[in-house]
Design an enzyme around this catalytic site. Structure first.
Site, PDB file in Angstrom:
ATOM      1  N   LYS A  52      43.967  50.790  44.836  1.00  0.00           N
ATOM      2  CA  LYS A  52      44.594  49.489  45.107  1.00  0.00           C
ATOM      3  C   LYS A  52      46.044  49.682  45.554  1.00  0.00           C
ATOM      4  CE  LYS A  52      41.415  47.157  41.989  1.00  0.00           C
ATOM      5  NZ  LYS A  52      41.108  46.569  40.679  1.00  0.00           N
ATOM      6  N   GLN A  96      43.895  45.376  35.120  1.00  0.00           N
ATOM      7  CA  GLN A  96      42.651  46.132  35.300  1.00  0.00           C
ATOM      8  C   GLN A  96      41.799  46.040  34.033  1.00  0.00           C
ATOM      9  OE1 GLN A  96      41.806  47.507  38.236  1.00  0.00           O
ATOM     10  NE2 GLN A  96      39.852  48.254  37.486  1.00  0.00           N
ATOM     11  N   ASP A 119      42.989  38.213  41.176  1.00  0.00           N
ATOM     12  CA  ASP A 119      41.627  38.627  40.803  1.00  0.00           C
ATOM     13  C   ASP A 119      40.703  37.416  40.648  1.00  0.00           C
ATOM     14  OD1 ASP A 119      40.743  41.236  40.615  1.00  0.00           O
ATOM     15  OD2 ASP A 119      41.693  41.598  38.672  1.00  0.00           O
TER      16      ASP A 119
HETATM   17  N1  GUN Z   1      37.369  46.348  36.570  1.00  0.00           N
HETATM   18  C1  GUN Z   1      36.288  46.539  37.359  1.00  0.00           C
HETATM   19  N2  GUN Z   1      36.370  45.778  38.464  1.00  0.00           N
HETATM   20  C2  GUN Z   1      37.513  45.093  38.389  1.00  0.00           C
HETATM   21  C3  GUN Z   1      38.157  44.160  39.234  1.00  0.00           C
HETATM   22  O1  GUN Z   1      37.675  43.776  40.304  1.00  0.00           O
HETATM   23  N3  GUN Z   1      39.353  43.689  38.782  1.00  0.00           N
HETATM   24  C4  GUN Z   1      39.887  44.082  37.616  1.00  0.00           C
HETATM   25  N4  GUN Z   1      41.044  43.548  37.259  1.00  0.00           N
HETATM   26  N5  GUN Z   1      39.330  44.948  36.799  1.00  0.00           N
HETATM   27  C5  GUN Z   1      38.143  45.455  37.198  1.00  0.00           C
END
Ligand code: GUN
Length: 306
Positions: A52, A96, A119
C-alpha cells in the site's frame, strides 16, 4: 475459449486515471495523504502494508506508517486515531486488520472520522453503501465492479451469485451488484445445494476463502467467474488435486514449496465465458481502489470533483 479478465490491466487503468487528479490536488492544495496503522508483527499484514505504501509512493500520494507494538491498548489506539483525525494533511486512515484480540476492533473502526474512512469499514460508510448514496466503497468489491465495467460485462438484469457473506467482500459485493441492477443471491456455508445456486448464475463471485472449493460442476458454460480467494497451498497432494494438468504450477510448487489457488478449482476456468486468474485477477484491484478512495477523500476535503 474462456476469456481471462486481467486485473493488472484494470489496475493500471485505474491508477493512470488517478494521476491527473493527484496532479491537480498537488497544484492547488497538496498531495493526498494516507496514514496506515499496523499493530504488532504479522508477516501477511506487513506485506499488504508495504504494497500500500509503495503504491502511494509510485503515485505521489503522501503516506506514513504507524507501527504500534502488539501490546498497545484500545485507549492508546483511540488516541492515535484521534490525532490522525485531527491532522489536516491526512485524508485517509487505514487500520490494517486483523488487530490483536485484546483490542476492541469495533471501537477502533468507529473512531475513524467517516470523511477519512478509505477502507469503508465505518458504519457511516456501510449506511451510504446500503442507501446507494455517495461515500467510500470497500476496495475489493469496488475494484470488481470496475473490472466488470472495464471488460464491458453486462450486470443489469443478470443473475449474480455471491458466495461468502463477509463484511469486507461478500455483503458489499452483493449490494454493489444490486445497485447495478443485477438479481443477486448471497450464498454461504449453510446454503442448501450451493452448486445448483451457482449454476443458475451469469456472474459468480467466489469469496469464502476455501481453496478450490467451487468445482467445474458449479458453473454453467456462459458464466463469468470472479475469484476473490487467495489461498496458499503447501502440500504436494493438494497441489496435485488442484493442478494435475498444469505443469507450470507443479514446477512452481517444486521450486518454491508453495502455490496460490483461489476459491474456484482451476479446472472450472476451462469451461466458462470469462474468469479472473489467481494471482493477477482481483488481487491487484484492491490497492488501486484504496488509492482511488484516498484521492476521492482529498477531493472531497477541497470541494473538488466527486
Ligand atoms: N486485512 C485484510 N484485508 C484488509 C483490507 O482490505 N483492509 C484492512 N484494513 N485490513 C485488511
Amino acid at each position: 475459449m474462456s476469456r481471462i479478465l486481467d486485473g493488472k490491466r484494470v489496475r493500471d487503468a485505474i491508477l493512470e486515471s488517478l494521476k491527473p487528479r493527484i496532479a491537480a490536488l498537488d497544484e492547488t492544495q497538496r498531495p493526498p495523504g494516507l496514514a496506515v496503522v499496523l499493530v504488532g508483527e504479522n508477516p501477511a499484514s506487513e506485506i499488504y502494508v508495504r504494497s500500500k505504501v509503495k503504491a502511494c509512493q509510485d503515485l505521489g500520494i503522501a503516506s506514513e506508517k504507524h507501527l504500534p507494538t502488539a501490546d498497545i491498548s484500545t485507549e492508546e489506539m483511540l488516541f492515535l486515531i484521534q490525532s490522525l483525525n485531527q491532522r489536516p494533511d491526512i485524508d485517509g486512515i487505514l487500520v490494517q486488520l486483523p488487530l490483536p484480540a485484546h483490542i476492541d476492533e469495533t471501537q477502533v473502526l468507529l473512531s475513524i472520522d467517516p470523511s477519512k474512512d478509505v477502507d469503508a469499514f465505518h458504519p457511516y460508510s456501510v449506511a451510504a453503501l446500503v442507501a446507494n448514496s455517495p461515500g467510500f466503497r470497500p476496495c475489493t468489491p469496488a475494484g470488481i465492479m470496475r473490472l466488470l465495467d472495464h471488460y464491458q460485462i453486462p450486470v443489469a438484469g443478470k443473475r449474480a451469485v455471491v458466495v461468502g457473506r463477509s463484511d469486507i467482500v461478500g455483503k458489499p459485493m452483493a449490494l454493489l451488484l444490486l445497485h447495478a441492477n443485477a438479481t443477486v443471491t448471497i450464498c454461504h456455508s449453510k446454503t442448501a445445494d450451493l452448486a445448483s445456486e451457482c449454476r443458475k448464475a451469469d456472474i459468480v463471485v467466489a469469496a469464502m476463502g476455501r481453496a478450490g472449493f467451487l468445482t467445474q460442476d458449479f458453473f454453467n458454460p456462459e458464466a463469468v467467474i470472479i475469484d476473490v480467494g487467495i489461498n496458499r497451498l503447501r502440500d504436494r497432494p493438494a497441489v496435485d488435486r488442484m493442478f494435475s494438468s498444469d505443469v507450470s504450477k507443479l514446477t512452481e510448487f517444486d521450486k518454491k514449496g508453495t502455490v496460490l489457488v483461489g476459491d474456484v478449482h482451476p479446472a472450472a476456468f476451462q469451461n466458462c465465458a470469462a474468469f479472473t486468474p489467481v494471482p493477477g485477477g482481483v488481487g491487484p484491484l484492491t490497492i488501486a481502489m484504496l488509492m482511488s478512495n484516498t484521492v476521492w477523500a482529498a477531493e472531497q476535503r477541497y470541494g473538488g470533483q466527486s
